[in-house]
Design a protein around this motif. Structure first.
Motif, PDB file in Angstrom:
ATOM      1  N   VAL A   4      11.644 -75.553   4.817  1.00 26.67           N
ATOM      2  CA  VAL A   4      12.479 -76.218   5.823  1.00 26.67           C
ATOM      3  C   VAL A   4      11.549 -76.761   6.896  1.00 26.67           C
ATOM      4  O   VAL A   4      10.805 -75.995   7.518  1.00 26.67           O
ATOM      5  N   CYS A  22      15.589 -82.617   9.974  1.00 29.49           N
ATOM      6  CA  CYS A  22      15.234 -81.392   9.252  1.00 29.49           C
ATOM      7  C   CYS A  22      15.511 -81.623   7.776  1.00 29.49           C
ATOM      8  O   CYS A  22      16.611 -82.043   7.407  1.00 29.49           O
ATOM      9  N   ALA A  24      15.245 -79.787   3.939  1.00 32.69           N
ATOM     10  CA  ALA A  24      15.025 -78.630   3.074  1.00 32.69           C
ATOM     11  C   ALA A  24      14.572 -79.126   1.711  1.00 32.69           C
ATOM     12  O   ALA A  24      15.167 -80.053   1.153  1.00 32.69           O
ATOM     13  N   MET A  34      23.852 -76.235   7.108  1.00 35.40           N
ATOM     14  CA  MET A  34      22.605 -76.528   7.810  1.00 35.40           C
ATOM     15  C   MET A  34      22.928 -76.616   9.294  1.00 35.40           C
ATOM     16  O   MET A  34      24.005 -77.114   9.667  1.00 35.40           O
ATOM     17  N   ASN A  76      20.538 -82.451   1.958  1.00 37.57           N
ATOM     18  CA  ASN A  76      19.425 -81.564   2.256  1.00 37.57           C
ATOM     19  C   ASN A  76      18.633 -81.999   3.482  1.00 37.57           C
ATOM     20  O   ASN A  76      17.594 -81.409   3.791  1.00 37.57           O
ATOM     21  N   CYS A  95      15.663 -75.305  12.718  1.00 33.99           N
ATOM     22  CA  CYS A  95      16.637 -75.690  11.705  1.00 33.99           C
ATOM     23  C   CYS A  95      16.883 -74.502  10.782  1.00 33.99           C
ATOM     24  O   CYS A  95      15.938 -73.844  10.346  1.00 33.99           O
ATOM     25  N   THR A  97      18.815 -73.383   7.223  1.00 40.18           N
ATOM     26  CA  THR A  97      19.480 -73.776   5.986  1.00 40.18           C
ATOM     27  C   THR A  97      19.997 -72.514   5.314  1.00 40.18           C
ATOM     28  O   THR A  97      19.230 -71.579   5.102  1.00 40.18           O
ATOM     29  N   GLY A 106      13.134 -73.096   9.639  1.00 41.84           N
ATOM     30  CA  GLY A 106      11.955 -73.906   9.829  1.00 41.84           C
ATOM     31  C   GLY A 106      11.062 -73.309  10.905  1.00 41.84           C
ATOM     32  O   GLY A 106      11.392 -72.286  11.514  1.00 41.84           O
TER      33      GLY A 106
END
Length: 115
Positions: A4, A22, A24, A34, A76, A95, A97, A106
């Motif tokens: 991420v 962001c 993924a 997300m 994503n 971020c 996910t 992230g």
């Protein structure tokens, strides 16, 4: 393995705008949610905004009307458009996910708003 990666942070004057991104990547399968969180110095991490796979959005009260979360068609990549920034928005933005009931974070991107 899932990566991420955030981008788009920086220094902006009060009243200005920034757009965070962001993405993924890796072993991606059915991303459920997300979202963006932020953590200011000396404070706990807090939710800013999130978007589900069904495109349902959720915003913290302190950003309603100023920030907008969106995503790309693949689902994503998520964006956070931040308008009318103020000094209280200064923080590291992370971020998140969520996929298969697991959370992937992230590294964060710094947003600094000068008054």
């Amino acid at each position: 393995q899932v990566q991420v990666v955030e981008s788009g942070g920086g220094l902006v004057q009060a009243g200005g705008s920034l757009r965070l991104s962001c993405t993924a990547s890796g072993r991606i399968f059915r991303i459920n949610v997300m979202g963006w969180y932020r953590q200011a110095s000396g404070k706990q991490r807090e939710l800013v905004a999130s978007i589900t796979r069904g495109a349902i959005t959720n915003y913290a009260d302190f950003v309603k009307g100023r920030f907008t979360i969106s995503r790309d068609n693949r689902g994503n990549t998520v964006y956070l458009q931040m308008n009318n920034l103020n000094a209280e928005d200064t923080a590291v933005y992370y971020c998140l996910t969520t996929m298969n009931y697991k959370d992937y974070w992230g590294q964060g991107t710094q947003v600094t708003v000068s008054s």
